[in-house]
Design an enzyme around this catalytic site. Structure first.
Site, PDB file in Angstrom:
ATOM      1  CG  ASP A   5     -46.331   3.430  18.124  1.00 44.49           C
ATOM      2  OD1 ASP A   5     -45.385   3.901  18.769  1.00 44.49           O
ATOM      3  OD2 ASP A   5     -47.504   3.769  18.311  1.00 44.49           O
ATOM      4  CG  ASP A  48     -45.975   2.021  22.426  1.00 46.82           C
ATOM      5  OD1 ASP A  48     -46.874   2.489  23.142  1.00 46.82           O
ATOM      6  OD2 ASP A  48     -46.124   1.029  21.695  1.00 46.82           O
ATOM      7  CG  ASP A  57     -48.158  -2.346  20.636  1.00 44.65           C
ATOM      8  OD1 ASP A  57     -49.089  -2.748  21.347  1.00 44.65           O
ATOM      9  OD2 ASP A  57     -48.275  -1.440  19.792  1.00 44.65           O
TER      10      ASP A  57
END
Length: 810
Positions: free
Chosen positions: A706, A710, A513
């Protein structure tokens, strides 16, 4: 609770006039009404659970009611006030970590797991032989903790809830007891060897040898010196073997016990009947070297597993309580929620809480591995065991002792250590069959030599029993994993599952991410571009701040300073990866990406015509059906991200950025860092679908997220990472939580995992190599039992010491 001198401190009943017994609780002598209450109270004290008496709301159950006898010393663990100190409730299941005494090998672990596995209500049990700890999940409505402890006691294993400080005290006491046994065995061996030498070497006198009288005298004296070695020093071997046999199982102490007892009774018989050879010196040397090896082995294993105890030692024993303007020093473990404490410069913070007065820098290296001090101000969290560097601060206690961050880290470490990797499970199963093979081979050796040289048959078979004992084999995997898990924590990585190290060596694709991982996630507003007829900038920023206060995305924090948190909003709607909207003063406010805003409002030309820098993240603001502003925010790339990607590519690991950001910033970051692939505008479902696609190509995929938002994609990945601080650590669904912002630790972890795999292979090679090499010599009669004992002990020590090399990995 109040208590009179005539009432039992434990149950509250009147104390009989003819009964006088008390228990020291919190340094005060407290009266008891019966032996049962005294027994239960003493159990509570011995296990460091006196907090029960401080926090209970009712008197305890009368001790005499706690039957049978065994339950009297275990029943206290079922009291809710006490049990909640060391158990975690997860739906219908409760979890607990126990310290188990007398766990010496993989077969012990196998026996315990089989025993518990047969009990109704046990969902899972795992034994870590390196740390001698047992992790259990059970259905508390079907089974009591005291039932589990009693079941373990029935097969010879004393267990009690794991508390790092108490466990260390017990380990020290156990080590001292073992050392006493080793010392007695060593002294007796030296004395017997002096007598044995007289029979080995020709002595001056008639015929050049000892007379029959002296020979018999030395035999009887040797028998007396061997008694404490066989029946005191060697007692741990017999206890473990007997427990295994009672459960109709075999462990590695069975062949050891057989070897010692058979050789002793055979020698004693030869002494009493004055016929045949005696080998008291071999028996004592065998026991001595085996005990010495076990003692050194246990010391090495304690060193590998000592990090938990060391962490808890860092919490101060006292705290300065502020009450009504007065400063009082009290035990830190008695702090309660909402109390206010003073922490002076240089002191260790005694609790998890929020600063309400003062500003300072804290050294949190004990938790995160990061040595640089962290700035702290009012409303910031501080954590127990960290150091206040600069100024005095006042802190409100926000977490009970059992819920502190450091306690959570220790619990997660223990769970990871007790979560057995596949290789360890295979080794545990194999050990059971290896012991059976040892006994069969020893029996075959005895029978073979009985027909060739009957006088040597017993001693050669005993040498086989000793030489083939697979102690080193059982330690090959757990000792390495324990050391590696400890090193991971030193790197600032918290591994939450035992599979972590195995999977790290297989990764060939990592997905990231963007925000908060490759970038810092600390957004700041750079520029606001207004459309024609838009409200003024301050009003727009206040509206955005109000709306973003309902979001957990890192972008939301950039607007905290604009004072919209108290604004009244209704009908708040969120689209993950897109934006959010709400009603404010009868107007519908939208904030989000260009794609998201385009669904609800038209974007004017002057906003789209303005070219933003590639390093900026752009969001749009709309009121009703009209886009009114474009906001540019900056988020810096982490300085270590570029080196991380470079190091991963050097190990042939592909990299992909999966981000919900659909702006040019995503491409800018990906290009700047040199990632293999980039996927923009990804919703959580899109990320999940992409991950499955990569896995379908037989790739082992890791995911950086995170840790909370997620969760689906983190669960789908073979291995998952998350940045974690404070309370987020326990909530994170990631397998590995990075406790500080240094992404370089990820490459260190991969290298450590590969080194761990090499160490385990070396351990197996050495353990199996020694056994396979020693067997032919033992069967052929060229390996005396005491030499076999030395070799077996050295083999186990070498395996453990080789595993400890992992603690030195940089």
């Amino acid at each position: 609770m109040s208590n009179t001198l005539n009432d039992c401190y434990h149950c509250g009943e009147n104390i009989p006039a003819d009964f006088a017994q008390s228990v020291i609780i919190d340094n005060q002598e407290q009266p008891m009404c019966c032996i049962g209450c005294a027994s239960v109270a003493q159990t509570i004290v011995d296990n460091g659970l006196t907090g029960y008496y401080r926090h209970r709301t009712d008197k305890g159950a009368k001790g005499s009611e706690l039957v049978p006898e065994e339950l009297r010393t275990l029943q206290s663990y079922d009291l809710t006030e006490i049990e909640q100190e060391f158990t975690v409730e997860n739906g219908e299941l409760k979890e607990v970590i126990l310290t188990v005494e007398n766990v010496t090998c993989a077969a012990c672990a196998w026996l315990i797991e089989r025993k518990l596995g047969a009990m109704k209500g046990i969902a899972q049990s795992n034994v870590n032989t390196s740390s001698a700890r047992l992790s259990i999940k059970w259905q508390h409505d079907q089974l009591k903790l005291s039932d589990i402890l009693l079941a373990l006691a029935e097969i010879g294993y004393k267990a009690y809830p794991f508390k790092a400080d108490v466990a260390e005290e017990n380990e020290v006491a156990s080590a001292k007891a073992y050392l006493r046994r080793v010392t007695i065995a060593g002294l007796a061996t030296m004395q017997i060897m002096m007598f044995a030498m007289a029979t080995y070497v020709d002595m001056p006198g008639d015929g050049g040898t000892l007379t029959d009288g002296f020979s018999d005298y030395f035999r009887y004296v040797s028998l007396l010196f061997a008694l404490p070695v066989v029946f005191y020093s060697s007692l741990p071997f017999y206890k473990n073997a007997f427990s295994a046999l009672l459960a109709k199982r075999l462990n590695m102490d069975v062949p050891v016990s057989v070897a010692i007892l058979l050789s002793f009774f055979a020698s004693a018989y030869a002494t009493l009947t004055d016929q045949g050879e005696v080998y008291f010196e071999s028996i004592c040397m065998f026991a001595f070297f085996l005990l010495l090896g076990r003692h050194l082995e246990q010391s090495a294993k304690r060193k590998a597993a000592q990090s938990s105890s060391n962490l808890l030692k860092l919490i101060p024993s006292t705290a300065t309580l502020i009450e009504d303007g007065e400063f009082t020093s009290i035990p830190a473990k008695t702090l309660k929620l909402g109390q206010r404490v003073l922490v002076k410069p240089g002191e260790v913070i005694p609790c998890d809480g929020i600063i309400v007065q003062g500003a300072t820098h804290c050294n949190e290296s004990v938790l995160t591995g990061e040595q640089l001090p962290v700035a702290k101000a009012v409303n910031d969290w501080v954590f127990a065991s960290t150091i206040n560097n600069d100024q005095s601060i006042e802190v409100i206690v926000k977490e009970e002792r059992g819920q502190q961050l450091i306690t959570k880290i220790i619990d997660l470490q223990e769970k990871a250590a007790n979560d057995k990797p596949k290789l360890a499970t295979i080794a545990d199963r194999l050990s059971q069959y290896v012991v059976i093979g040892i006994l069969l081979l020893a029996a075959a050796t005895y029978l073979g030599w009985y027909f060739v040289e009957p006088s040597h048959a017993l001693w050669y078979s005993l040498a086989v029993l000793v030489a083939t004992c697979p102690c080193a084999l059982s330690l090959a995997t757990p000792s390495a994993y324990t050391a590696a898990t400890t090193k991971m924590q030193q790197f600032g990585l918290l591994a939450k599952q035992g599979k972590t190290l195995d999977t790290l060596t297989q990764i060939d694709h990592i997905c990231f991410d963007k925000t908060g991982t490759l970038t810092t996630g600390l957004f700041s507003v750079d520029k606001v571009i207004l459309a024609d007829n838009a409200p003024d900038e301050s009003e727009i920023l206040t509206l955005v701040s109000a709306l973003e206060s309902h979001s957990s995305h890192p972008i939301a924090k950039a607007f905290d300073r604009f004072g919209g948190a108290n604004a009244k909003l209704t009908d708040v709607n969120t689209q993950q990866g897109g934006g959010l909207n709400a009603l404010a003063n009868n107007k519908r406010i939208y904030v989000g990406s260009q794609t998201y805003i385009s669904q609800y409002a038209s974007i004017s030309g002057e906003l789209t015509a303005h070219q933003s820098d590639n390093h900026c993240v752009v969001i749009f603001v709309a009121v009703n059906a009209q886009c009114v502003a474009k906001i540019e925010l900056s988020d810096k790339i982490r300085p270590e991200s570029a080196q991380l990607i470079k190091d991963l590519h050097a190990q042939a690991i592909e990299t992909t950025m999966l981000t919900g950001d659909n702006s040019d910033n995503a491409n800018f970051v990906a290009k700047h860092l040199g990632l293999t692939h980039v996927k923009q505008g990804q919703s959580p479902q899109n990320k999940l679908d992409y991950l499955k696609t990569v896995q379908d190509d037989n790739k082992v995929v890791a995911m950086f997220g995170d840790g909370v938002n997620d969760a689906p994609v983190l669960s789908q990945a073979h291995l998952s990472f998350a940045m974690g601080t404070g309370a987020d650590i326990a909530k994170s669904s990631a397998d590995i939580v990075i406790l500080h912002d240094d992404l370089a630790a990820v490459v260190k972890a991969i290298n450590l995992a590969k080194q761990t795999k090499r160490i385990i292979k070396q351990n197996f090679f050495w353990a199996l190599g020694y056994n396979l090499t020693a067997v032919p010599f033992a069967v052929a009669g060229y390996l005396p039992p005491y030499v076999a004992a030395i070799g077996m002990s050295l083999s186990s020590i070498i395996v453990v010491v080789n595993s400890l090399r992992l603690l030195k990995v940089k």
